[in-house]
Design an enzyme around this catalytic site. Structure first.
Site, PDB file in Angstrom:
ATOM      1  N   HIS A 285     -14.877  -2.755  13.565  1.00 59.49           N
ATOM      2  CA  HIS A 285     -14.619  -1.210  13.508  1.00 59.49           C
ATOM      3  C   HIS A 285     -15.117  -0.398  14.765  1.00 59.49           C
ATOM      4  CE1 HIS A 285     -15.702   2.733  11.841  1.00 59.49           C
ATOM      5  NE2 HIS A 285     -14.681   2.595  10.632  1.00 59.49           N
TER       6      HIS A 285
ATOM      7  N   LYS B  79     -21.471  -5.697   2.577  1.00 55.16           N
ATOM      8  CA  LYS B  79     -20.617  -5.281   1.483  1.00 55.16           C
ATOM      9  C   LYS B  79     -20.404  -6.137   0.361  1.00 55.16           C
ATOM     10  CE  LYS B  79     -17.664  -3.381   4.555  1.00 55.16           C
ATOM     11  NZ  LYS B  79     -16.621  -2.548   4.884  1.00 55.16           N
TER      12      LYS B  79
ATOM     13  N   TYR C  61      -6.511   7.069  -0.417  1.00 58.92           N
ATOM     14  CA  TYR C  61      -7.272   8.344  -0.741  1.00 58.92           C
ATOM     15  C   TYR C  61      -7.562   9.129   0.315  1.00 58.92           C
ATOM     16  CZ  TYR C  61     -11.210  10.744  -3.388  1.00 58.92           C
ATOM     17  OH  TYR C  61     -12.023  11.637  -3.926  1.00 58.92           O
TER      18      TYR C  61
ATOM     19  N   ASP D  51     -13.211   8.332   6.640  1.00 62.52           N
ATOM     20  CA  ASP D  51     -13.185   8.773   8.130  1.00 62.52           C
ATOM     21  C   ASP D  51     -13.544  10.344   7.924  1.00 62.52           C
ATOM     22  OD1 ASP D  51     -12.755   6.515   9.727  1.00 62.52           O
ATOM     23  OD2 ASP D  51     -10.684   6.640   8.991  1.00 62.52           O
TER      24      ASP D  51
ATOM     25  N   ALA E 115      -9.058  11.553   3.605  1.00 56.57           N
ATOM     26  CA  ALA E 115     -10.199  11.917   3.979  1.00 56.57           C
ATOM     27  C   ALA E 115     -10.988  13.085   3.275  1.00 56.57           C
ATOM     28  CB  ALA E 115     -10.318  12.142   5.368  1.00 56.57           C
TER      29      ALA E 115
ATOM     30  N   ALA F  81     -20.636   1.925   3.024  1.00 53.20           N
ATOM     31  CA  ALA F  81     -19.768   1.800   2.017  1.00 53.20           C
ATOM     32  C   ALA F  81     -20.412   0.708   0.945  1.00 53.20           C
ATOM     33  CB  ALA F  81     -18.517   1.001   2.360  1.00 53.20           C
TER      34      ALA F  81
ATOM     35  N   GLU G 170       0.768  -1.250   0.105  1.00 53.45           N
ATOM     36  CA  GLU G 170       0.145  -0.009  -0.207  1.00 53.45           C
ATOM     37  C   GLU G 170       0.911   1.264   0.231  1.00 53.45           C
ATOM     38  OE1 GLU G 170      -3.754   0.007   2.144  1.00 53.45           O
ATOM     39  OE2 GLU G 170      -3.070   1.803   3.232  1.00 53.45           O
TER      40      GLU G 170
END
Length: 325
Positions: free
Chosen positions: A170, A186, A67, A127, A69, A146, A35
């Site tokens: 989460h 999802k 990407y 977030d 916030a 999402a 990443e």
């Protein structure tokens, strides 16, 4: 190294999806991926592309690009993704978050990714900008969940879609059962796989995998890719833990604290040694448990991840030309 242009699917001219890519990987033992973050300045950008070159040579299955916030890194994210497509043979996965965007802007971003040659997107609610742990308020013309973003991406174009998962649950979920229901929703919406938030306790990952299989065996068959980060700085990892809501196991925290020492400045070399050792142990256990891929948060460096891969006999030992973390 095989070029992406050589492995596009016939008929659609598209790059392979992540599930297909990790299934066909020839990396020893298990596929790995990395990443990247959009760089803030020229020096950081040079470091990113050095790391990209290293991971390309090592055969990374894919690279995801984050990407910010509220779209705070939108232009830089697109530029990095375009560079990955244009200048490397790495398979890019572009992150996209719903927070702060009306649906019209989300459609535009999805089209921009498609125009850049991207066919893999990681769909995230995201977030709140400024305070990741603050109150989450949807855009009045945006999306709430999402899973809605997953459906929108499929509506706009022919993309392969991944989502996030959370081994410890989460921090906004009511409990682990609620968190599992959200992930399954999802996946049912059309996600092909998930990548977990970084964690340091294998049991948390295994219990997540068990919960998804128990909730929906069909969705539980989809890959859950573990998100990992070799610790190279105690101060840095404490900040990331604070922002993400995940936890360091007591044993690891104590090992890192002892390595850091009691002086005003932590012993970075000693902390790094412990972090690499622990990451190697974690990966060995995950490989033994049959994970589909190892996904490393690199902070745009290559050396730490490269050392872990070498310890796992998945890569040669890093040379002096590799990036330093």
């Amino acid at each position: 190294m095989t070029q992406l242009s050589d492995i596009r699917q016939t008929g659609g001219g598209r790059y392979p999806g992540i599930v297909e890519r990790i299934a066909s990987s020839t990396t020893p033992r298990v596929p790995f991926s990395v990443e990247f973050y959009p760089p803030r300045d020229e020096a950081a950008e040079e470091r990113l592309w050095r790391a990209a070159s290293v991971f390309s040579d090592l055969g990374a299955a894919f690279v995801s690009v984050t990407y910010g916030a509220g779209g705070s890194t939108r232009d830089r994210t697109v530029r990095v993704v375009e560079g990955v497509v244009r200048d490397t043979d790495l398979l890019p996965v572009a992150h996209l978050t719903a927070v702060g965007h009306p649906v019209s802007e989300l459609r535009e971003m999805i089209r921009l990714y498609g125009d850049a040659g991207v066919s893999n997107i990681l769909a995230l609610r995201g977030d709140p900008p400024g305070d990741p742990l603050g109150d989450w308020t949807p855009h009045p013309e945006g999306l709430l969940y999402a899973e809605e973003l997953v459906r929108l991406i499929h509506e706009v174009g022919d993309f392969n879609v991944g989502v996030a998962s959370f081994p410890e649950g989460h921090y906004r979920a009511r409990d682990l059962g609620h968190d599992t229901d959200v992930l399954v929703s999802k996946l049912r919406a059309g996600a092909d796989y998930s990548i977990t938030q970084m964690f340091w306790d294998v049991e948390d990952y295994l219990r997540l995998r068990d919960r998804v299989v128990a909730a929906d065996p069909e969705q539980g068959a989809k890959p859950i890719i573990p998100g990992l980060m070799p610790v190279t700085s105690l101060r840095q990892v404490r900040k990331m833990v604070e922002l993400s809501g995940c936890a360091l196991p007591d044993g690891l925290s104590e090992r890192l604290r002892r390595a850091a020492g009691d002086g005003p400045e932590e012993d970075r070399a000693a902390v790094r040694e412990v972090g690499i050792e622990f990451a190697t142990e974690l990966c060995e256990r995950l490989i033994a448990e049959g994970v589909p891929c190892l996904h490393f948060n690199t902070l745009n460096f290559s050396r730490a991840t490269h050392e872990v891969l070498a310890n796992l006999s998945m890569a040669p030992a890093p040379g002096v030309s590799a990036g330093r973390s």
